[in-house]
Design a protein around this motif. Structure first.
Motif: not given
Length: 185
Positions: A63-67, A84-90, A100-102, A118-121
């Motif tokens: 769910l996150v970028e490699p590394g 925590l992520a920013e979501f695409r429309e819809g 679009r963050v939650g 994009r997301a962070r853990v």
């Protein structure tokens, strides 16, 4: 006379002031994800760990970028992951914060991957009981600033505390120069 609605701080940044000496929150920027009359919760945005997500929580690595690094979210349940992520429309998060963050809660499957911009853990989260955060604000432990998407995914998360204080204007420049350990001044 009708009472005013509860002034929620959801979507605000809590920027610790130099008067906050608690090592869990010294020089931190916390995104408030939920704030009700019963308390508040959020994640510390500026404490990356020296551990990659795929090493610490491999099931969330897709769910996150490699590394991508795992972040210290706060002292509450430090072994529990928070996404925590920013979501695409819809697409919608389980716990919306702003725009679009939650947050995604519970078991997170790869089925949500197409909806994540994009997301962070985070390992753990920050939490306050009834009236606790309001008391800390009244004591001057925190400065408030509206969160921006760029704050959540800053390229230099360790510099975020200083950056947010500086953007608040001239009255905060001196505060932004206070070192983590004031004895090093």
């Amino acid at each position: 006379m009708a009472s005013s609605p509860f002034p929620s701080l959801r979507g605000q940044l809590l920027v610790s002031t130099p008067s906050l000496h608690d090592p869990s929150f010294r020089h931190t920027v916390v995104l408030v994800g939920e704030h009700t009359p019963d308390g508040a919760l959020g994640v510390i945005l500026n404490r990356p760990l020296k551990l990659r997500v795929e090493e610490g929580i491999p099931q969330l690595a897709p769910l996150v970028e490699p590394g991508a690094l795992l972040f210290e979210g706060g002292p509450v349940h430090p072994t529990s992951p928070v996404l925590l992520a920013e979501f695409r429309e819809g697409w919608a998060p389980d716990l919306p914060v702003f725009g679009r963050v939650g947050f995604l809660t519970g078991e997170v499957s790869e089925q949500v991957l197409p909806g994540i911009e994009r997301a962070r853990v985070y390992a753990g989260y920050a939490g306050w009981g009834d009236g606790q955060l309001e008391g800390e604000l009244a004591e001057g432990a925190w400065v408030l600033d509206p969160a921006r998407v760029g704050d959540l995914f800053a390229d230099d998360p360790e510099g975020l505390w200083r950056q947010v204080l500086l953007r608040k204007g001239p009255g905060f420049e001196e505060m932004a120069r206070v070192p983590f350990d004031p004895r090093m001044n």
